[in-house]
Scaffold this motif. Structure first.
Motif, PDB file in Angstrom:
ATOM      1  N   TRP A 263       0.829  -1.208   0.000  1.00  0.00           N
ATOM      2  CA  TRP A 263       0.000   0.000   0.000  1.00  0.00           C
ATOM      3  C   TRP A 263       0.865   1.260   0.000  1.00  0.00           C
ATOM      4  CZ3 TRP A 263      -4.550  -0.565  -1.728  1.00  0.00           C
ATOM      5  CH2 TRP A 263      -5.312  -1.701  -1.435  1.00  0.00           C
ATOM      6  N   VAL A 264       1.947   1.240   0.768  1.00  0.00           N
ATOM      7  CA  VAL A 264       2.847   2.401   0.790  1.00  0.00           C
ATOM      8  C   VAL A 264       3.489   2.607  -0.579  1.00  0.00           C
ATOM      9  CG1 VAL A 264       4.985   3.328   1.780  1.00  0.00           C
ATOM     10  CG2 VAL A 264       3.306   2.208   3.260  1.00  0.00           C
ATOM     11  N   VAL A 265       3.931   1.516  -1.178  1.00  0.00           N
ATOM     12  CA  VAL A 265       4.584   1.608  -2.491  1.00  0.00           C
ATOM     13  C   VAL A 265       3.612   2.106  -3.558  1.00  0.00           C
ATOM     14  CG1 VAL A 265       5.523   0.203  -4.357  1.00  0.00           C
ATOM     15  CG2 VAL A 265       6.420  -0.058  -2.041  1.00  0.00           C
ATOM     16  N   LEU A 266       2.386   1.606  -3.541  1.00  0.00           N
ATOM     17  CA  LEU A 266       1.398   2.050  -4.529  1.00  0.00           C
ATOM     18  C   LEU A 266       1.086   3.534  -4.372  1.00  0.00           C
ATOM     19  CD1 LEU A 266      -1.072  -0.990  -4.549  1.00  0.00           C
ATOM     20  CD2 LEU A 266       0.559  -0.320  -6.338  1.00  0.00           C
ATOM     21  N   ALA A 267       1.002   4.006  -3.135  1.00  0.00           N
ATOM     22  CA  ALA A 267       0.752   5.430  -2.902  1.00  0.00           C
ATOM     23  C   ALA A 267       1.915   6.274  -3.424  1.00  0.00           C
ATOM     24  CB  ALA A 267       0.542   5.692  -1.407  1.00  0.00           C
ATOM     25  N   ILE A 268       3.145   5.837  -3.159  1.00  0.00           N
ATOM     26  CA  ILE A 268       4.318   6.565  -3.665  1.00  0.00           C
ATOM     27  C   ILE A 268       4.342   6.554  -5.184  1.00  0.00           C
ATOM     28  CG2 ILE A 268       6.850   6.543  -3.755  1.00  0.00           C
ATOM     29  CD1 ILE A 268       6.848   5.428  -0.919  1.00  0.00           C
ATOM     30  N   THR A 269       3.954   5.442  -5.774  1.00  0.00           N
ATOM     31  CA  THR A 269       3.959   5.330  -7.241  1.00  0.00           C
ATOM     32  C   THR A 269       2.990   6.326  -7.866  1.00  0.00           C
ATOM     33  OG1 THR A 269       4.508   2.976  -7.066  1.00  0.00           O
ATOM     34  CG2 THR A 269       3.640   3.754  -9.177  1.00  0.00           C
ATOM     35  N   VAL A 270       1.787   6.413  -7.322  1.00  0.00           N
ATOM     36  CA  VAL A 270       0.789   7.332  -7.874  1.00  0.00           C
ATOM     37  C   VAL A 270       1.255   8.785  -7.746  1.00  0.00           C
ATOM     38  CG1 VAL A 270      -1.563   8.211  -7.582  1.00  0.00           C
ATOM     39  CG2 VAL A 270      -1.128   5.748  -7.471  1.00  0.00           C
ATOM     40  N   VAL A 271       1.720   9.153  -6.557  1.00  0.00           N
ATOM     41  CA  VAL A 271       2.172  10.534  -6.335  1.00  0.00           C
ATOM     42  C   VAL A 271       3.397  10.846  -7.195  1.00  0.00           C
ATOM     43  CG1 VAL A 271       3.101  12.137  -4.621  1.00  0.00           C
ATOM     44  CG2 VAL A 271       1.228  10.605  -4.003  1.00  0.00           C
ATOM     45  N   GLY A 272       4.328   9.917  -7.257  1.00  0.00           N
ATOM     46  CA  GLY A 272       5.543  10.144  -8.047  1.00  0.00           C
ATOM     47  C   GLY A 272       5.262  10.278  -9.532  1.00  0.00           C
ATOM     48  N   CYS A 273       4.418   9.409 -10.063  1.00  0.00           N
ATOM     49  CA  CYS A 273       4.079   9.493 -11.494  1.00  0.00           C
ATOM     50  C   CYS A 273       3.377  10.813 -11.810  1.00  0.00           C
ATOM     51  CB  CYS A 273       3.188   8.314 -11.890  1.00  0.00           C
ATOM     52  SG  CYS A 273       4.046   6.723 -11.950  1.00  0.00           S
ATOM     53  N   ALA A 274       2.491  11.256 -10.923  1.00  0.00           N
ATOM     54  CA  ALA A 274       1.798  12.531 -11.138  1.00  0.00           C
ATOM     55  C   ALA A 274       2.787  13.688 -11.148  1.00  0.00           C
ATOM     56  CB  ALA A 274       0.743  12.734 -10.063  1.00  0.00           C
ATOM     57  N   ALA A 275       3.734  13.698 -10.199  1.00  0.00           N
ATOM     58  CA  ALA A 275       4.736  14.771 -10.143  1.00  0.00           C
ATOM     59  C   ALA A 275       5.625  14.757 -11.378  1.00  0.00           C
ATOM     60  CB  ALA A 275       5.582  14.625  -8.873  1.00  0.00           C
ATOM     61  N   ALA A 276       6.031  13.564 -11.823  1.00  0.00           N
ATOM     62  CA  ALA A 276       6.884  13.466 -13.008  1.00  0.00           C
ATOM     63  C   ALA A 276       6.154  13.961 -14.261  1.00  0.00           C
ATOM     64  CB  ALA A 276       7.346  12.024 -13.203  1.00  0.00           C
ATOM     65  N   LEU A 277       4.860  13.654 -14.369  1.00  0.00           N
ATOM     66  CA  LEU A 277       4.081  14.121 -15.519  1.00  0.00           C
ATOM     67  C   LEU A 277       3.959  15.645 -15.524  1.00  0.00           C
ATOM     68  CD1 LEU A 277       1.238  11.445 -15.696  1.00  0.00           C
ATOM     69  CD2 LEU A 277       2.994  11.906 -17.432  1.00  0.00           C
ATOM     70  N   VAL A 278       3.787  16.236 -14.347  1.00  0.00           N
ATOM     71  CA  VAL A 278       3.709  17.699 -14.263  1.00  0.00           C
ATOM     72  C   VAL A 278       5.021  18.327 -14.729  1.00  0.00           C
ATOM     73  CG1 VAL A 278       3.519  19.649 -12.675  1.00  0.00           C
ATOM     74  CG2 VAL A 278       1.952  17.716 -12.461  1.00  0.00           C
ATOM     75  N   PHE A 279       6.141  17.787 -14.275  1.00  0.00           N
ATOM     76  CA  PHE A 279       7.441  18.320 -14.681  1.00  0.00           C
ATOM     77  C   PHE A 279       7.679  18.098 -16.169  1.00  0.00           C
ATOM     78  CE2 PHE A 279       8.241  19.057 -10.350  1.00  0.00           C
ATOM     79  CZ  PHE A 279       9.434  19.762 -10.218  1.00  0.00           C
ATOM     80  N   LEU A 280       7.274  16.933 -16.677  1.00  0.00           N
ATOM     81  CA  LEU A 280       7.452  16.662 -18.105  1.00  0.00           C
ATOM     82  C   LEU A 280       6.614  17.619 -18.937  1.00  0.00           C
ATOM     83  CD1 LEU A 280       8.861  14.709 -20.106  1.00  0.00           C
ATOM     84  CD2 LEU A 280       6.793  13.296 -20.013  1.00  0.00           C
ATOM     85  N   ARG A 281       5.421  17.915 -18.476  1.00  0.00           N
ATOM     86  CA  ARG A 281       4.548  18.847 -19.195  1.00  0.00           C
ATOM     87  C   ARG A 281       5.116  20.259 -19.200  1.00  0.00           C
ATOM     88  NH1 ARG A 281       1.074  22.717 -17.453  1.00  0.00           N
ATOM     89  NH2 ARG A 281      -0.715  23.234 -18.800  1.00  0.00           N
ATOM     90  N   ASN A 282       5.632  20.706 -18.059  1.00  0.00           N
ATOM     91  CA  ASN A 282       6.045  22.104 -17.931  1.00  0.00           C
ATOM     92  C   ASN A 282       7.454  22.389 -18.451  1.00  0.00           C
ATOM     93  OD1 ASN A 282       3.582  22.723 -16.746  1.00  0.00           O
ATOM     94  ND2 ASN A 282       4.344  22.484 -14.664  1.00  0.00           N
ATOM     95  N   TYR A 283       8.351  21.399 -18.373  1.00  0.00           N
ATOM     96  CA  TYR A 283       9.755  21.701 -18.653  1.00  0.00           C
ATOM     97  C   TYR A 283      10.372  20.835 -19.744  1.00  0.00           C
ATOM     98  CZ  TYR A 283       9.052  23.930 -14.131  1.00  0.00           C
ATOM     99  OH  TYR A 283       8.562  24.691 -13.099  1.00  0.00           O
ATOM    100  N   ARG A 284       9.560  20.011 -20.401  1.00  0.00           N
ATOM    101  CA  ARG A 284      10.103  19.141 -21.449  1.00  0.00           C
ATOM    102  C   ARG A 284      10.803  19.937 -22.541  1.00  0.00           C
ATOM    103  NH1 ARG A 284       8.426  17.655 -26.326  1.00  0.00           N
ATOM    104  NH2 ARG A 284       6.607  19.016 -26.066  1.00  0.00           N
TER     105      ARG A 284
END
Length: 291
Positions: A263-284
């Motif tokens: 459960w901890v890993v799945l929560a980190i995965t969701v939050v991490g993927c969302a943060a990475a997508l935001v950075f990819l969108r803004n700074y790619r």
């Protein structure tokens, strides 16, 4: 009348700021980058394999050195720390080796991920390819290293048999989760480190600290069974790497599955993927200017 000398004596014009291409900050382009990179699997698959072959280009054993070095380190650390902690070697040595196997993958994704775009500066500037291609190449290379090192685990399971059961099948989704997290870490750390070059050495220092804070050469369950330190030992669960190691090590060693790690890993995965997508969108679109 203004002469050339007057202009020469004026202020030096500032470096032009990097302007965003109209429409570059869009979710469509961010997801398009990921899709295009995935579609180029033959390219990054070939490049990832060549990275390993190039590293051992003139050696006789080639990539087998990956497994040999892993086996030597795991055996030495297992015997040393097993003697210090008075642990049963047939149980402790596979525990250490499996922990190192998983740690090497996580550590490789973190360290190389922070420099994934810096290391590919030439390709990014002169090859019109999606940024995700370099991330896929990195994760694929680390996966190949993991598969090479998996031979050490297989040998230890023959020498020191463990009660492996149906839970061994959970190793497949557990490793898939590790791969996904390795990808978003590479995207996030790679973009930030490309802009701020002090980040890679900071990350390198933190990963050294994380190694000793993660139950690789010490057993977390042993501390939990000790009433004197059980409560303080739970502080170790604040280390996210602990949970990633446990979701894969438990099925590989036939240990009881503790679902709280998942459960901890799945929560980190969701939050991490969302943060990475935001950075990819803004700074790619800016990475090519920053490298």
């Amino acid at each position: 009348m203004t002469t050339g000398d007057d202009r020469a004596e004026g202020a030096i014009p500032a470096r032009p700021a990097v302007a965003d291409v109209p429409g570059s900050r869009s979710w469509r382009r961010a997801f398009g980058d990921l899709k295009q990179g995935w579609q180029q699997r033959p390219l990054w698959g070939y490049l990832g394999w060549q990275d390993i072959k190039q590293r051992y280009r003139r050696s006789v054993l080639g990539p087998l050195w990956v497994s040999i070095s892993m086996a030597v380190i795991a055996t030495a650390m297992g015997i040393l720390y097993g003697a210090l902690f008075q642990m049963d070697l047939p149980t402790f040595l596979p525990y250490v080796a499996t922990g190192l196997l998983i740690w090497n993958f996580v550590n490789g994704c973190i360290l190389e991920g922070s420099e994934v775009f810096i290391a590919n500066e030439g390709l990014i500037k002169f090859l019109p390819a999606p940024l995700s291609l370099h991330v896929y190449r990195l994760v694929w290379r680390q996966t190949l290293f993991f598969l090479h090192n998996l031979v050490v685990w297989a040998v230890l399971m023959v020498v020191f048999p463990h009660p492996l059961g149906w839970s061994l099948l959970l190793a497949l989704p557990a490793f898939a989760i590790l791969v996904i997290n390795g990808a978003w870490i590479s995207v996030l750390a790679g973009i930030v480190a490309t802009r701020f070059r002090d980040i890679p050495p900071i990350i390198a220092s933190l990963t050294q600290l994380l190694f000793f804070m993660t139950p690789i050469v010490w057993q977390y369950d042993t501390l939990l069974r000790n009433p004197a330190v059980a409560e303080r030992a739970r502080i170790a669960e604040l280390n996210p790497v602990l949970h990633f190691v446990e979701i894969l090590r438990q099925p590989l060693l036939g240990q009881p599955i503790e679902w709280r790690h998942w459960w901890v890993v799945l929560a980190i995965t969701v939050v991490g993927c969302a943060a990475a997508l935001v950075f990819l969108r803004n700074y790619r679109s800016r990475v090519a200017y920053w490298v």
